[in-house]
Design a protein around this motif. Structure first.
Motif, short mmCIF file in Angstrom:
data_model
loop_
_atom_site.label_atom_id
_atom_site.label_comp_id
_atom_site.label_asym_id
_atom_site.label_seq_id
_atom_site.Cartn_x
_atom_site.Cartn_y
_atom_site.Cartn_z
N SER A 342 0.81 -1.21 0.00
CA SER A 342 0.00 0.00 0.00
C SER A 342 0.85 1.27 0.00
CB SER A 342 -0.93 0.01 1.23
OG SER A 342 -1.91 -0.99 1.13
N SER A 343 2.13 1.13 -0.31
CA SER A 343 3.06 2.25 -0.18
C SER A 343 3.18 3.10 -1.44
CB SER A 343 4.45 1.70 0.16
OG SER A 343 4.97 0.96 -0.95
N LYS A 344 3.77 4.29 -1.26
CA LYS A 344 4.13 5.13 -2.40
C LYS A 344 5.17 4.40 -3.26
CE LYS A 344 3.76 9.30 0.48
NZ LYS A 344 4.50 10.46 1.02
N GLU A 347 3.47 2.05 -5.65
CA GLU A 347 2.84 2.79 -6.74
C GLU A 347 3.88 3.23 -7.77
OE1 GLU A 347 0.25 5.92 -5.60
OE2 GLU A 347 -1.11 4.63 -4.47
N GLN A 348 5.04 3.68 -7.28
CA GLN A 348 6.12 4.08 -8.18
C GLN A 348 6.60 2.89 -9.01
OE1 GLN A 348 7.45 7.42 -8.30
NE2 GLN A 348 8.39 6.65 -10.18
N LEU A 349 6.70 1.73 -8.36
CA LEU A 349 7.12 0.51 -9.05
C LEU A 349 6.16 0.17 -10.19
CD1 LEU A 349 8.85 -2.10 -9.26
CD2 LEU A 349 7.32 -3.11 -7.53
N VAL A 350 4.86 0.20 -9.91
CA VAL A 350 3.87 -0.11 -10.95
C VAL A 350 3.93 0.94 -12.06
CG1 VAL A 350 1.42 -0.38 -11.46
CG2 VAL A 350 2.35 -1.32 -9.35
N GLY A 351 4.06 2.21 -11.67
CA GLY A 351 4.14 3.27 -12.67
C GLY A 351 5.33 3.09 -13.60
N ASP A 352 6.48 2.72 -13.02
CA ASP A 352 7.69 2.55 -13.82
C ASP A 352 7.67 1.28 -14.66
OD1 ASP A 352 8.68 4.88 -12.71
OD2 ASP A 352 9.93 3.86 -11.22
N ARG A 353 7.18 0.18 -14.07
CA ARG A 353 7.27 -1.13 -14.73
C ARG A 353 6.07 -1.44 -15.63
NH1 ARG A 353 11.00 -4.89 -12.90
NH2 ARG A 353 12.81 -3.76 -12.07
N VAL A 354 4.89 -0.95 -15.25
CA VAL A 354 3.68 -1.33 -15.97
C VAL A 354 3.04 -0.13 -16.67
CG1 VAL A 354 1.45 -2.51 -15.80
CG2 VAL A 354 3.29 -3.09 -14.20
N GLY A 355 2.93 0.95 -15.96
CA GLY A 355 2.28 2.14 -16.51
C GLY A 355 1.49 2.83 -15.42
N ALA A 361 -4.65 3.24 -7.48
CA ALA A 361 -4.85 4.59 -6.96
C ALA A 361 -6.10 4.68 -6.08
CB ALA A 361 -4.94 5.57 -8.12
N GLY A 362 -6.52 5.90 -5.81
CA GLY A 362 -7.73 6.11 -5.04
C GLY A 362 -7.54 6.06 -3.55
N LYS A 363 -6.28 6.06 -3.10
CA LYS A 363 -6.04 5.95 -1.66
C LYS A 363 -5.10 7.01 -1.11
CE LYS A 363 -2.24 2.56 -1.95
NZ LYS A 363 -2.18 2.41 -3.42
N ARG A 364 -4.19 7.53 -1.94
CA ARG A 364 -3.18 8.48 -1.46
C ARG A 364 -3.30 9.83 -2.15
NH1 ARG A 364 0.94 7.00 1.67
NH2 ARG A 364 1.12 4.78 2.23
N ASP A 369 -1.01 14.20 -6.96
CA ASP A 369 -0.07 15.29 -7.16
C ASP A 369 1.10 14.87 -8.04
OD1 ASP A 369 -1.53 17.02 -5.53
OD2 ASP A 369 -0.49 16.36 -3.71
N ASN A 370 1.17 13.58 -8.33
CA ASN A 370 2.27 13.04 -9.10
C ASN A 370 2.09 13.39 -10.58
OD1 ASN A 370 3.75 11.07 -10.77
ND2 ASN A 370 4.27 10.09 -8.83
N PRO A 371 3.02 14.14 -11.16
CA PRO A 371 2.85 14.57 -12.55
C PRO A 371 2.78 13.42 -13.55
CG PRO A 371 5.05 15.11 -11.74
CD PRO A 371 4.25 14.70 -10.57
N ASP A 372 3.53 12.33 -13.27
CA ASP A 372 3.48 11.17 -14.17
C ASP A 372 2.09 10.53 -14.16
OD1 ASP A 372 6.17 11.38 -14.93
OD2 ASP A 372 6.81 10.27 -13.15
N TYR A 373 1.53 10.39 -12.94
CA TYR A 373 0.19 9.81 -12.84
C TYR A 373 -0.85 10.74 -13.47
CZ TYR A 373 -4.14 7.92 -11.02
OH TYR A 373 -5.41 7.41 -10.92
N ARG A 374 -0.77 12.00 -13.17
CA ARG A 374 -1.74 12.97 -13.70
C ARG A 374 -1.72 13.00 -15.22
NH1 ARG A 374 -4.06 16.61 -10.29
NH2 ARG A 374 -4.29 18.11 -12.00
N ALA A 375 -0.56 12.86 -15.80
CA ALA A 375 -0.45 12.88 -17.25
C ALA A 375 -1.07 11.64 -17.89
CB ALA A 375 1.02 13.01 -17.66
N GLU A 376 -0.72 10.48 -17.33
CA GLU A 376 -1.20 9.24 -17.96
C GLU A 376 -2.65 8.94 -17.63
OE1 GLU A 376 0.16 4.57 -18.39
OE2 GLU A 376 1.66 6.14 -18.09
#
Length: 456
Positions: A342-344, A347-355, A361-364, A369-376
């Protein structure tokens, strides 16, 4: 608000929470622990087979186990089956599983029955976890009557409407900014058959209190109905409950997916991904899969708030969260897994490895506020956050409620009651009986529960 009946002893509540509908599980239909016990450097995790969970299973050995030396034996089951297996193991405190995916429905009830480990001591020591970053509605929903934390969210969700922008445009249709169900029914009729084999909308019809009854109860709420009034009188025979149910059943029968009576979240996700339906009302968490890099409908979808009729909003509040069984032989190692999952960092791992659209999401707050998440996740992230933060579990309809819950009633008996009622309504969707007949039987079931709570 306390949701126990004063008439019932703890043993009865425990049995109710475990569910009297513990359907036999089909042998060989699940994968995971394979009989391996927890203890030493291993823990057993029982979880639902949603896409984000399956992704977690794939990433665990190469990251969590590699970093900590803790082996994780996963058992992965469909939603209805996993609920039954969790309730059996936790109610009996069998200790076969250290960690399980529980929702904001079960966690307060399980905590009340002393089946879960309190998590506050772990959170206090684990400063890297950043508990205050968890969205407030999620933290509150995973807190027991005693004010202590008993769960951590893996992902959070509300519900909204997903639709094919291109299909509506071809028909000259515009999705209202805040649609009503009446408008959605009209659009469903007009886009039905827009492409070969395409139906107007997908709505769950699969029996299960967490399947069919989840979206349907939000429709009941906004049509002015309720399962129970504030005096615990069963209201499934009210005009509002009947109107909402008939609307839902008629809509899915006339313009919904084929095999609707056996279609749940997974089937509707598949239908939407494959272009078999033009619209889908369901969990906001589905958007990540629909907008993933491999999705054939990526970029073709629009999103609108949960449709309403008499209320200002209608979206549910839900989280698949991690609970640690009180009888776990490895609670410290179980927390390390929960903290990682459930950690940041995860989430970073999934963002980098999968997308980033696949991030649970929906919990933090930091996710949004993460620009990579907001963009995708630009197509749906803001609406998802607004839906979660605007959900009203203590006041979801037009009348006061005796127990919290938007898409469920927060009492132990609802697992059994909701599932039995869903079977009756699913039979109506299948054309085996009328809505009136289904609700007459359902009202009788609800009245039996109401007797236990009268005079509270």
């Amino acid at each position: 608000m306390r949701t126990q009946s004063r008439r019932r002893p703890r043993a009865t509540l425990a049995a109710a929470a475990a569910g009297t509908l513990l359907a036999p599980l089909l042998s060989g239909c699940w994968v995971g622990a394979g009989g391996a016990g927890s203890g030493g450097d291993a823990i057993n995790v029982l979880m639902v087979n949603n896409p984000q969970m399956v992704q977690l299973q794939k990433l665990t050995a190469g990251h969590f186990t590699k970093e900590t030396g803790i082996k994780v034996n996963f058992t992965v089951l469909p939603e209805n089956d996993v609920r039954d297996k969790i309730s059996q193991d936790f109610a009996n405190q069998a200790g076969q599983y250290d960690v399980a995916t529980l929702s904001n429905y079960e966690i307060p009830i399980y905590a009340r029955n002393e089946w879960l480990h309190e998590m506050d001591p772990y959170v206090a020591k684990d400063t890297a976890y950043d508990e205050q970053d968890i969205l407030r509605p999620m933290r509150e929903s995973l807190t027991g009557d005693d004010g202590k934390l008993y769960g951590q969210p893996f992902y959070g969700e509300s519900s909204f409407l997903m639709y094919r922008k291109d299909v509506l445009a071809e028909k000259g249709l515009t999705m209202p900014a805040r649609p009503t169900w009446t408008q959605i029914a009209d659009i469903a009729a007009r886009v039905d058959g827009a492409e070969p084999g395409m139906k107007g909308i997908c709505l769950r019809g699969l029996p299960g209190w967490g399947e069919l009854m989840a979206p349907l109860t939000t429709v009941v709420n906004t049509f002015g109905g309720t399962w129970f009034d504030q005096d615990w009188k069963a209201r499934l025979d009210s005009p509002e409950f009947e109107k909402a149910t008939k609307f839902y059943v008629d809509l899915v029968r006339e313009h919904g997916e084929s095999g609707a009576a056996q279609a749940g979240f997974a089937e509707c996700l598949n239908n939407m991904t494959q272009g078999k339906v033009a619209m889908w009302y369901d969990a906001t968490s589905a958007a990540g899969s629909l907008e993933s890099a491999k999705s054939p409908v990526k970029g073709k979808l629009g999103y609108a708030p949960a449709p309403v009729e008499k209320t200002d909003s209608a979206g549910w509040l839900y989280t698949w969260a991690w609970g640690i069984q009180k009888a776990s032989r490895n609670p410290d190692k179980a927390w390390k897994f929960v903290s990682w999952a459930s950690s940041k960092e995860y989430e970073q791992l999934v963002g980098d490895r999968v997308g980033w659209s696949d991030v649970p999401a929906g919990k933090r707050a930091s996710t949004y506020d993460n620009p990579d998440y907001r963009a995708e996740a630009a197509a749906f992230q803001e609406m998802t956050k607004e839906a979660i933060e605007g959900a009203r579990p203590k006041d979801p309809g037009v009348q006061p409620r005796p127990a919290p819950g938007i898409q469920f009633v927060g009492i132990p008996e609802f697992t059994d009651l909701g599932t039995k009622v869903s079977q009756e309504i699913s039979a109506a969707i299948a054309g085996r009986q009328s809505v009136e007949s289904a609700l007459k039987k359902s009202q009788a079931l609800a009245e039996e529960i109401a007797k236990e709570y009268e005079g509270r």
